[in-house]
Structures are given as structure tokens and as C-alpha cells.
Design an enzyme around this catalytic site. Structure first.
Site, PDB file in Angstrom:
ATOM      1  N   SER A  82      -4.885   7.147  12.994  1.00 51.22           N
ATOM      2  CA  SER A  82      -4.068   6.880  14.741  1.00 51.22           C
ATOM      3  C   SER A  82      -5.348   7.222  15.904  1.00 51.22           C
ATOM      4  CB  SER A  82      -3.191   8.332  14.260  1.00 51.22           C
ATOM      5  OG  SER A  82      -3.462   9.727  14.654  1.00 51.22           O
ATOM      6  N   ASN A  83      -4.853   6.907  17.093  1.00 52.79           N
ATOM      7  CA  ASN A  83      -5.923   6.811  17.994  1.00 52.79           C
ATOM      8  C   ASN A  83      -6.439   8.341  17.771  1.00 52.79           C
ATOM      9  OD1 ASN A  83      -5.611   4.306  18.276  1.00 52.79           O
ATOM     10  ND2 ASN A  83      -5.200   3.971  19.974  1.00 52.79           N
ATOM     11  N   GLN A 122       0.603  -0.924   0.031  1.00 49.15           N
ATOM     12  CA  GLN A 122      -0.131  -0.222   0.239  1.00 49.15           C
ATOM     13  C   GLN A 122       1.054   1.022   0.066  1.00 49.15           C
ATOM     14  OE1 GLN A 122      -2.214   0.921   3.750  1.00 49.15           O
ATOM     15  NE2 GLN A 122      -3.260   2.067   2.684  1.00 49.15           N
ATOM     16  N   GLY A 123       1.207   2.521  -1.270  1.00 49.02           N
ATOM     17  CA  GLY A 123       1.895   2.986  -0.901  1.00 49.02           C
ATOM     18  C   GLY A 123       0.629   4.546  -1.053  1.00 49.02           C
ATOM     19  N   TYR A 124       0.402   4.498   0.478  1.00 51.54           N
ATOM     20  CA  TYR A 124      -0.053   5.579   0.778  1.00 51.54           C
ATOM     21  C   TYR A 124       0.340   7.203   1.277  1.00 51.54           C
ATOM     22  CZ  TYR A 124      -5.260   4.161  -0.063  1.00 51.54           C
ATOM     23  OH  TYR A 124      -6.548   3.852  -0.568  1.00 51.54           O
ATOM     24  N   SER A 125       0.580   6.586   2.651  1.00 48.95           N
ATOM     25  CA  SER A 125       1.135   7.120   2.863  1.00 48.95           C
ATOM     26  C   SER A 125       3.071   7.899   2.509  1.00 48.95           C
ATOM     27  CB  SER A 125       2.154   6.673   4.846  1.00 48.95           C
ATOM     28  OG  SER A 125       0.500   5.710   5.597  1.00 48.95           O
ATOM     29  N   GLU A 179      -9.663  -1.491   5.271  1.00 51.05           N
ATOM     30  CA  GLU A 179      -9.124  -1.475   5.746  1.00 51.05           C
ATOM     31  C   GLU A 179      -9.094  -1.995   7.136  1.00 51.05           C
ATOM     32  OE1 GLU A 179      -5.704   1.490   5.665  1.00 51.05           O
ATOM     33  OE2 GLU A 179      -4.622   0.823   6.777  1.00 51.05           O
TER      34      GLU A 179
END
Ligand code: FAD
Length: 399
Positions: free
Chosen positions: A382-383, A126-129, A244
Site C-alpha cells: 500500500s502507498n 497468488q496466495g499471499y494475503s 511483482e
């Protein structure tokens, strides 16, 4: 709301248990139970066994070769797989890309890529970030410029999980820098063997190579590798993220982890008595067990709603936060129970080694898992971001 399982659901559970008893290779289960790293071969072996059974794609529609299981069946399957210490199904091709291709991909893309995902011919990442585009994903900078019948891609992705095993990457790229951020993004499928791609390892706190940087320098990608329409990638990216977040509560993982903590705490002595009898330790175990039971019930409530067609909304964020807090607390209790044996931490203990482990059974991987699972509250949104969502949706506050 009825949270009990029907006769058909119980029969399905029995079928899953029978399959796991027959087909899950004991040495794979032992590797998972010990918290040791799984190799590419390990994952592919498990995928092949599930594929033979027709169970590799629980969420895919039948027309594409999936099981089309409902939310309750998927829950039962995941629950029993965790209990049996089966490897997880690697999600990138099966649970992330495939739903996007099934909804937005061309017929040629569906016919070409989906069977190769099922047969493990292709391993996707997965190339998102990107650096500077994680929580704020829409600010991504990797650009793709159209040149005839190819896109020329330049930029960098980061935190690419198991990218070292992948032969394909699905990427979000900027195809129009002149419009509002979300409006200028496209979704590209890129062959990792294309000249100009470099994969560089990132070594995590536990010493393992799980994530990578992926660099693109003048990488030429055929235009037919564009999914859907140019500049509509943000819509597809968001659709992917809803997939996801399956099994987000991780109830099965926590139940297995808590059982391991109790086993360990019964065998470890503290001031002449088993650690499990230490009031402070026992209170922490009790607190996390109560939280886990409450979360498990909440999870079933949401699954029961989903089986009736209600889309989970902000509840996914609640499960993400609570589920990861519980898993991290269990990791911390395991580290505490292992005591000094959590100190001689060496990545060889996780990756497998000929050396005899230091300390009693169940302690080798404890420190590694404690460090590795810091990731749980970071990835998948993230939380802090989940709390913002909860505040905005449930409490009506501005995020
Ligand atoms: C082990 C691991 C595997 C990963 N695998 C992949 C992968 O395969 N593919 C992929 O594309 N990505 C992957 N990621 C990336 C992951 O999605 C990002 O790390 C995540 O989205 C957070 O982005 P960031 O790391 O850039 O942190 P940042 O977004 O820079 O955030 C830093 C801190 O600030 C907080 N923060 C940021 N914005 C806000 C806000 N608005 N309000 C309150 N707090 C805020 C965050 O919660 C965090 O604590 C992975 C990450 C990890 C750790």
C-alpha cells in the site's frame, strides 16, 4: 545521464510497433480501450500470440525460453503495448512465480511448470494475503503440517486475483509456528483441483468479480510441491515481490488515460463551452500532465540505471506512490468530464452488454474504472507502506 534512445532501441521500438499493428486483434484492443473486462479466453488469446512471437516472457532468461530483454527493451515493449491498447500480460505465472522457480525451484519443477506457463496450460494465482495478513504479511496463519509425504493445509487466503480462472495457486504457508514469524514460512505449489479447496467470489466496488477468497480444509499437497527448503519461504516471497513491481510507474496507462480524458473533455460542454476550456478543469489537467512528464523522466532515469546493472531501491516506492496518485487523479478527471453520464453506472457496461451505452463514447466505463482503480494504492504494497519505506531509507526516520 543519457535519456535518449539509441538507434538499436529505436529499431526495436519499430519492430514492436510492427508486431502490434500486424498481430494485436482489433477487437481485443477495442475492449481494452473501452475499459471493458477481459475474459480468460481474451487473455489466453493474447498470451498465445505473444508466445508464437517468442515475446511472452520478456524477463525470463533465454535458457528457459524467455527474451532476456534488458530494462530499456521491456520499457519500450510495455510502452508500445499500452499505446496500442494491448491486454496486459497476466503476471502471476510469468512475472511472479517463474523467477522464483528459475532461482530456487528444483530441476523437475522448472522442467514441468515453466513450459506450461508459457503455453498457458496452467493459470496461476497468488496466495499471499490473508485476513489480518496483508501489509503485515509475515503474520500469515494458513498452516501446512507434514504428514508422511504430504503437507496438510488448512486456512484461508483472500483478495486472490482471478483465482476463479486458476488451476494452480502458489501459497505462503506456516510450517513452523514456534519460531520467529518470518522463519516459519514455506512456499507451496497447490493444484486448485485438490479436494478441500473452495473459491468464493468477492465482488468489488465496480460490480466485477476480480478477486476471491480461497479456503483450504485438510488439503493434501505432495511434498515435492515445496519450492526450495522448508521454512525458507519468506526469502522466496521477498524475491518474488521484487519481480511483482515491474512497470510500477504505469506511465503508459496514464498517458493513454490522459489522452482519453482530453478527448472526452473536448466533446463535453460546460456552460456553453467545451469542458477542456474551463479554467479549473484545464488547470487540473495541466497539473497532472506535468506530474506525468516528471514521473516519466524519473522512470527513464531509473530504467537507464537498471540497464547498467543498478538495482532500483527506494525509487520503486517513489514510483509506486506517484504513479498510482497520477492514475487515480486521471480516473477522477475522467469521471468529472463524463459528468452525469458517469452516474448510470452498471457493471454490464464494463462486462459487455447488448444494450446501447448511455452517454457519449468513452463514458460507459468511467465510473467503473474510478471505483476499480482505488485498488492501485492498496495492492503491491500500500502507498502508506511505501511512504514508510521512503521515510526510513531516504529520510532516516523510524517507520
Ligand atoms: C484488487 C486487489 C487485488 C489483490 N490481489 C491479490 C492477490 O492476487 N494475491 C494476494 O496475495 N494479495 C492480493 N491483494 C492483497 C493486497 O496485497 C493487500 O490488500 C495489501 O497488502 C494490503 O493489505 P490489507 O488489505 O490486509 O490491508 P491492511 O494491511 O490491513 O492495511 C489497512 C490500511 O492500513 C494501512 N497500514 C497498514 N500497516 C501500516 C503501517 N505499518 N503504517 C502505516 N499504514 C499502515 C494500509 O496502508 C491500509 O491503508 C489484492 C488486493 C486488492 C485490493
Amino acid at each position: 545521464m543519457d535519456l535518449s534512445f539509441s538507434a538499436e532501441e529505436q529499431a526495436f521500438r519499430a519492430e514492436v510497433c510492427g508486431f502490434l499493428a500486424d498481430k494485436l486483434p482489433p477487437e481485443l484492443a477495442q475492449t481494452v480501450r473501452d475499459g471493458r473486462g477481459l475474459s480468460k479466453d481474451n487473455y489466453e488469446r493474447w498470451h498465445a500470440l505473444l508466445n508464437e512471437q517468442g515475446w511472452l516472457a520478456p524477463n525470463w532468461p533465454k535458457e528457459f525460453g524467455g527474451c532476456e530483454w534488458n530494462a530499456v527493451q521491456r520499457h519500450i515493449f510495455e510502452d508500445e503495448c499500452c499505446r496500442a491498447h494491448a491486454p496486459r500480460i497476466v503476471p502471476f505465472g510469468l512475472s511472479m512465480l517463474a523467477p522464483v522457480l528459475q532461482k530456487f525451484g528444483s530441476k523437475q519443477q522448472q522442467d514441468h511448470y515453466l513450459p506450461r506457463i508459457l503455453s498457458s496450460q496452467d493459470w496461476w494465482c497468488q496466495g499471499y494475503s490473508e485476513p489480518g495478513a496483508g501489509s503485515d504479511l509475515a503474520s500469515l496463519k494458513t498452516k501446512a503440517v507434514r504428514d508422511g509425504d504430504t503437507y496438510v493445509v488448512n486456512g484461508q487466503k483472500t483478495w486472490t486475483t482471478l483465482g476463479q480462472y486458476a488451476n494452480w495457486i502458489f501459497c505462503l504457508v506456516r510450517t513452523d509456528p514456534t519460531v520467529k514469524q518470518q522463519a516459519g514460512i514455506s512456499f507451496l505449489l497447490i493444484d486448485m483441483d485438490t479436494p478441500g479447496i473452495e473459491v468464493r467470489p468477492i465482488i468489488l466496488l465496480d460490480g466485477t468479480h476480480e478477486v476471491n477468497e480461497v479456503w483450504f480444509t485438510d488439503v493434501r499437497v505432495p511434498v515435492e510441491n515445496l519450492v526450495g527448503e522448508e521454512n525458507m519461504g519468506w526469502t522466496y516471497a521477498k524475491y518474488l515481490l521484487t519481480h511483482e513491481r515491474t512497470n510500477i510507474a504505469g506511465v503508459g496507462f496514464s498517458q493513454a488515460g490522459l489522452a482519453a480524458v482530453k478527448r472526452l473533455a473536448r466533446s463535453q460542454m460546460h456552460r456553453g463551452r467545451p469542458l477542456i476550456e474551463n479554467p479549473h478543469f484545464a488547470a487540473r489537467v495541466a497539473r497532472v500532465e506535468i506530474d506525468l512528464m516528471a514521473m516519466s523522466t524519473t522512470n527513464l532515469r531509473i530504467i537507464s540505471g537498471a540497464a547498467k546493472g543498478q538495482a532500483p531501491g527506494v525509487e520503486s516506492s517513489m514510483l509506486k506512490v506517484k504513479g498510482t496518485q497520477i492514475r487515480q487523479e486521471i480516473n477522477d478527471l475522467a469521471r468529472r468530464a463524463a459528468g452525469v453520464y458517469a452516474m448510470p453506472f452498471a457493471s454490464e457496461g464494463v462486462e459487455g452488454s447488448n444494450e446501447a451505452p448511455i452517454g457519449p463514447e468513452g463514458t460507459t466505463h468511467v465510473a467503473a474504472q474510478y471505483f476499480n482503480n482505488r485498488k492501485l494504492s492498496i495492492f503491491g504494497g500500500s502507498n502508506e507502506i511505501q511512504r514508510n519505506i521512503i521515510a526510513k531509507v531516504k529520510l532516516g526516520g523510524g517507520a
